[in-house]
Structure formats: structure tokens, C-alpha cells
Design a protein around this motif. Structure first.
Motif, PDB file in Angstrom:
ATOM      1  N   SER A 223      28.406  44.999  30.222  1.00  0.00           N
ATOM      2  CA  SER A 223      29.637  44.600  29.544  1.00  0.00           C
ATOM      3  C   SER A 223      30.782  44.555  30.547  1.00  0.00           C
ATOM      4  O   SER A 223      30.720  45.163  31.618  1.00  0.00           O
ATOM      5  CB  SER A 223      29.981  45.587  28.414  1.00  0.00           C
ATOM      6  N   ALA A 224      31.838  43.836  30.161  1.00  0.00           N
ATOM      7  CA  ALA A 224      32.995  43.703  31.042  1.00  0.00           C
ATOM      8  C   ALA A 224      34.259  43.554  30.220  1.00  0.00           C
ATOM      9  O   ALA A 224      34.234  43.101  29.073  1.00  0.00           O
ATOM     10  CB  ALA A 224      32.831  42.497  31.970  1.00  0.00           C
ATOM     11  N   SER A 225      35.382  43.932  30.826  1.00  0.00           N
ATOM     12  CA  SER A 225      36.687  43.726  30.203  1.00  0.00           C
ATOM     13  C   SER A 225      37.725  43.519  31.297  1.00  0.00           C
ATOM     14  O   SER A 225      37.541  43.956  32.437  1.00  0.00           O
ATOM     15  CB  SER A 225      37.079  44.922  29.323  1.00  0.00           C
ATOM     16  N   VAL A 226      38.802  42.838  30.939  1.00  0.00           N
ATOM     17  CA  VAL A 226      39.910  42.601  31.863  1.00  0.00           C
ATOM     18  C   VAL A 226      41.183  43.112  31.217  1.00  0.00           C
ATOM     19  O   VAL A 226      41.475  42.791  30.058  1.00  0.00           O
ATOM     20  CB  VAL A 226      40.056  41.109  32.201  1.00  0.00           C
ATOM     21  N   SER A 227      41.929  43.919  31.944  1.00  0.00           N
ATOM     22  CA  SER A 227      43.173  44.467  31.413  1.00  0.00           C
ATOM     23  C   SER A 227      44.279  43.421  31.461  1.00  0.00           C
ATOM     24  O   SER A 227      44.160  42.392  32.132  1.00  0.00           O
ATOM     25  CB  SER A 227      43.589  45.699  32.214  1.00  0.00           C
ATOM     26  N   THR A 228      45.358  43.689  30.752  1.00  0.00           N
ATOM     27  CA  THR A 228      46.488  42.765  30.771  1.00  0.00           C
ATOM     28  C   THR A 228      47.121  42.690  32.166  1.00  0.00           C
ATOM     29  O   THR A 228      47.822  41.735  32.474  1.00  0.00           O
ATOM     30  CB  THR A 228      47.558  43.195  29.751  1.00  0.00           C
ATOM     31  N   GLY A 229      46.858  43.683  32.989  1.00  0.00           N
ATOM     32  CA  GLY A 229      47.345  43.661  34.367  1.00  0.00           C
ATOM     33  C   GLY A 229      46.406  42.970  35.326  1.00  0.00           C
ATOM     34  O   GLY A 229      46.694  42.890  36.523  1.00  0.00           O
ATOM     35  N   GLY A 230      45.255  42.469  34.813  1.00  0.00           N
ATOM     36  CA  GLY A 230      44.328  41.726  35.666  1.00  0.00           C
ATOM     37  C   GLY A 230      43.264  42.563  36.334  1.00  0.00           C
ATOM     38  O   GLY A 230      42.574  42.065  37.236  1.00  0.00           O
ATOM     39  N   GLU A 295      44.261  39.746  40.906  1.00  0.00           N
ATOM     40  CA  GLU A 295      44.291  39.655  39.452  1.00  0.00           C
ATOM     41  C   GLU A 295      43.143  38.795  38.937  1.00  0.00           C
ATOM     42  O   GLU A 295      42.886  37.706  39.442  1.00  0.00           O
ATOM     43  CB  GLU A 295      45.622  39.044  39.005  1.00  0.00           C
ATOM     44  N   ILE A 296      42.449  39.307  37.914  1.00  0.00           N
ATOM     45  CA  ILE A 296      41.411  38.565  37.206  1.00  0.00           C
ATOM     46  C   ILE A 296      41.975  38.126  35.862  1.00  0.00           C
ATOM     47  O   ILE A 296      42.671  38.887  35.195  1.00  0.00           O
ATOM     48  CB  ILE A 296      40.155  39.439  36.995  1.00  0.00           C
ATOM     49  N   SER A 297      41.669  36.893  35.459  1.00  0.00           N
ATOM     50  CA  SER A 297      42.185  36.392  34.185  1.00  0.00           C
ATOM     51  C   SER A 297      41.103  36.265  33.120  1.00  0.00           C
ATOM     52  O   SER A 297      41.371  36.458  31.929  1.00  0.00           O
ATOM     53  CB  SER A 297      42.864  35.032  34.382  1.00  0.00           C
ATOM     54  N   ARG A 298      39.859  35.938  33.535  1.00  0.00           N
ATOM     55  CA  ARG A 298      38.774  35.763  32.579  1.00  0.00           C
ATOM     56  C   ARG A 298      37.474  36.275  33.183  1.00  0.00           C
ATOM     57  O   ARG A 298      37.292  36.241  34.397  1.00  0.00           O
ATOM     58  CB  ARG A 298      38.603  34.286  32.187  1.00  0.00           C
ATOM     59  N   GLY A 311      43.522  34.907  38.867  1.00  0.00           N
ATOM     60  CA  GLY A 311      44.810  34.411  38.429  1.00  0.00           C
ATOM     61  C   GLY A 311      45.257  33.169  39.159  1.00  0.00           C
ATOM     62  O   GLY A 311      46.121  32.420  38.675  1.00  0.00           O
ATOM     63  N   THR A 312      44.655  32.907  40.324  1.00  0.00           N
ATOM     64  CA  THR A 312      45.006  31.723  41.107  1.00  0.00           C
ATOM     65  C   THR A 312      44.022  30.580  40.900  1.00  0.00           C
ATOM     66  O   THR A 312      44.096  29.557  41.573  1.00  0.00           O
ATOM     67  CB  THR A 312      45.072  32.065  42.604  1.00  0.00           C
TER      68      THR A 312
END
Length: 371
Positions: A223-230, A295-298, A311-312
């Protein structure tokens, strides 16, 4: 926006089936439905043997399906066959036997039986409390849908779910306040509760308590998750390096290759003394470092591989790569998040990624669109 695919192509779910079983570099799949003008907000869903492409057009929406039993026999059918029962749907999920369609007023599950499909379950949607915002499948009002009977499972409304990811035997849920819950099988640590036991009801992932999360994903056993901070957090099985953490299995593969397959020489004494550096199961969420990325977005999880968008607009992949699903022009596996060079080389910005079990689908746009 164009969609690209790479990885397992045994049933033509990426490109014509007579081309190759493995696609190890991204190929364009969405110069696609030639009967209509596709808008930019289409999406892809994938199972092991098939791909569903949800098209939104100026004249409505529909689903095209490629893979086992469907079109992709020629370059003119890169999008597959139109599923006629999908006209007007807003979202879709596909499994090996079923296609679930979400409409504004109902949700339907169709058993895929070529040439005649069979409606096996239907549920009317209550629109009285419609706010204009609909959560993506598998969430539906009052609960969620599964690709097998019983198709509908209820969820407590107090959870305020905004997205739900289904693994092979577990589920990961995200609430409107950014809290993560999980339930199902925990045999490989995929629930993130610190144990390897099953959980029948949604239980909060306490290790992420206080960390607002923006997106979640579930693979077969990770499983994986990304925080609002990336920040990227991962947990579960790491046999193929799919967590982006050191994998003993991959290290042994490297030594077998170097020693000509002599398993007795796979790992020397010094490495055995450092065995604790390898991680087979990570039962709590771990912060994963992606080199040179702030930063990770997805993020999306396949069976034993993972893909993340920065993020880029760059794409990184890692884990099992036997079918080319990492997009690195090879069939090698890796436990290190690695940039997919194809997109920056072609001046493209990645916007979304969807992992099938053994393949990967990516949407991208030109970095500098023509004025």
C-alpha cells in the motif's frame, strides 16, 4: 492529454496483441477513438488482462475496452471495442470477469461475455443529497462496490470517505480530513497496523495519525499514500523492492547473475551480517525517499511494482520489472525509485499514473504546448 502504456501486453491491452507480449518502453495508446473527439479528462482503469478507457466527449461519455476478448487486433483499434452499455457513464472499473459502470442515477455491474454482455447487478443512486461532487469508484453512495458477489458493501457514513483503493485482499480508504483506514488481509503487512493479522472492519492507520494524506493506493500486497506536503509513505510486502526499500530478493538475484546461478555464492558473510538492512515486510508505513525529488503528487501500486508522479511532472517507477512495467527499456527489477527517461526526453509532463497488475498507464502533456 495523451495516455501511454508499458508492461504486460499478453492480451493486447496496450498495443496490438500480435506485436509483443512485453512492452518495456512507453507507447502511445490514445490517438484512439476515431469516431469522436476526445476531451482531456478521460481516464484509464486496468485489470490483469484488460484495460478500460473512459472517454468523455462533446456528445457524451462511453467506455472502450482492450485486452482479452476485445479489440486491439490492429493499429486502428488501439482503443479497443466500445462497450455499448456504457453510454453516459461517469466512471468505470474493470476486473477479469466484470465491468462496473457508474452513472449519475445508478451503478451497474456487467459480466463480460463476448459477444453478448450480461447485467448481473444494478443499484439505483439516491440523488436527493447530491452535492454535485461524486467520489471515484469503487466508492458509491452508502458504501463501495467489489468486482465479485456480493457486489455492494456498506460503509459507515461517519468515515466521510473520499477515495478507496482495493488490493487483492485488502482495502485502503481516505477520509475527507486526510485520515487513512485499512482492512482485509494483513498477511504481508499491507494494512500498516504493525501486525500480519486480518482486520474485518476499517481501522485507522495509527502511524499516519496527524499526517494529512491526499491520496492512497493499494497493490496486491502493498500500500502507499502521499501526504498533502508531498511525502510518500509505503508499507506491506517488499519481495521485489516495490516499497522502494532494500530487497534481499533482488540482491540475491544480482549475485546469482554474477555467479552464473550458483546459489551458494549468492551472499557473502559480510552481507549476511548486514541482513537486517534488507526489508521483506514493512508492517508500518515507512517514509520513502525518492532521490532528487522534493514532492510527490500521485502514486499507484501494481501487483509488485509502484509508480509515482512528482510535483514537477516526472515519473518514477520501481519494483518488479519482468514485463517491462517499469518503463526503463529493460525487464530488470529495482528497489530504487528510478526516473522514466522517456517523458523528459520527449519534453512531456506526466499528469497521472495508473498501474495494472503487470503494466503501467500514464497520461502526459507537452511541457511547452504550442501557443
Amino acid at each position: 492529454m495523451n495516455w501511454f502504456g508499458f508492461g504486460f501486453n499478453g492480451f493486447g491491452q496496450i498495443r496490438p496483441a500480435d506485436a509483443t507480449c512485453k512492452v518495456n518502453t512507453p507507447v502511445l495508446i490514445s490517438d484512439v477513438c476515431r469516431s469522436c473527439v476526445i476531451r482531456s479528462d478521460c481516464r484509464v482503469r486496468a485489470s490483469w488482462s484488460s484495460r478500460a478507457h473512459v472517454h468523455r466527449t462533446d456528445c457524451g461519455s462511453h467506455v472502450c475496452v482492450s485486452g482479452f476478448g476485445f479489440g486491439s487486433g490492429s493499429s486502428e483499434q488501439m482503443c479497443g471495442d466500445t462497450f455499448p452499455e456504457s453510454r453516459g457513464c461517469t466512471d468505470a472499473l474493470i476486473s477479469e470477469r466484470h465491468l462496473t459502470l457508474n452513472f449519475t442515477d445508478r451503478v451497474e455491474c456487467w459480466e463480460i461475455q463476448q459477444p453478448q454482455n450480461k447485467l448481473v447487478w444494478k443499484r439505483e443512486q439516491d440523488l436527493s443529497a447530491n452535492t454535485g461532487q461524486t467520489a471515484p469508484l469503487p466508492l458509491v453512495p452508502g458504501g463501495y462496490v467489489m468486482p465479485r458477489s456480493p457486489f455492494f458493501r456498506a460503509l459507515c457514513s461517519e468515515l466521510c470517505a473520499v477515495s478507496l483503493a482495493l488490493g487483492t485482499e485488502h482495502a485502503v480508504l481516505l477520509t475527507s480530513v486526510g485520515t487513512v483506514y485499512s482492512w482485509g488481509s494483513g498477511s504481508h503487512g499491507q494494512l500498516g497496523h504493525g501486525a500480519l493479522t486480518a482486520q474485518d472492519e476499517p481501522q485507522v492507520v495509527e502511524a499516519l495519525w496527524g499526517v494529512p494524506i491526499q491520496t492512497v493506493s493499494a497493490g496486491s500486497w502493498h500500500s502507499a499514500s502521499v501526504s498533502t506536503g508531498g511525502d510518500l509513505y509505503m508499507w506491506g510486502w517488499n519481495e521485489s523492492g516495490q516499497l522502494g526499500l532494500p530487497s534481499r530478493g533482488l540482491e540475491e538475484e544480482k549475485h546469482r547473475a554474477k555467479s552464473g546461478g550458483n546459489t551458494e555464492q549468492t551472499i557473502n558473510k559480510d552481507e549476511k551480517n548486514q541482513a537486517d538492512m534488507f526489508i521483506s515486510i514493512q508492517a508500518f508505513p515507512a517514509l520513502v525517499d525518492v532521490p532528487n525529488v522534493s514532492e510527490i503528487s500521485r502514486v499507484s501500486c501494481g501487483s509488485r511494482h509502484t509508480a509515482a508522479v512528482t510535483g514537477t511532472g516526472d515519473l518514477y517507477t520501481w519494483g518488479w520489472g519482468h514485463y517491462g512495467q517499469l518503463g526503463h527499456c529493460s525487464e530488470s527489477s529495482t528497489d530504487e525509485p528510478t526516473l522514466v527517461d522517456y517523458f523528459p526526453t520527449h519534453s512531456m509532463c506526466v499528469q497521472d499514473v495508473v498501474c495494472g497488475l503487470w503494466n503501467t498507464f500514464v497520461s502526459a502533456v507537452p511541457k511547452h504546448p504550442p501557443s
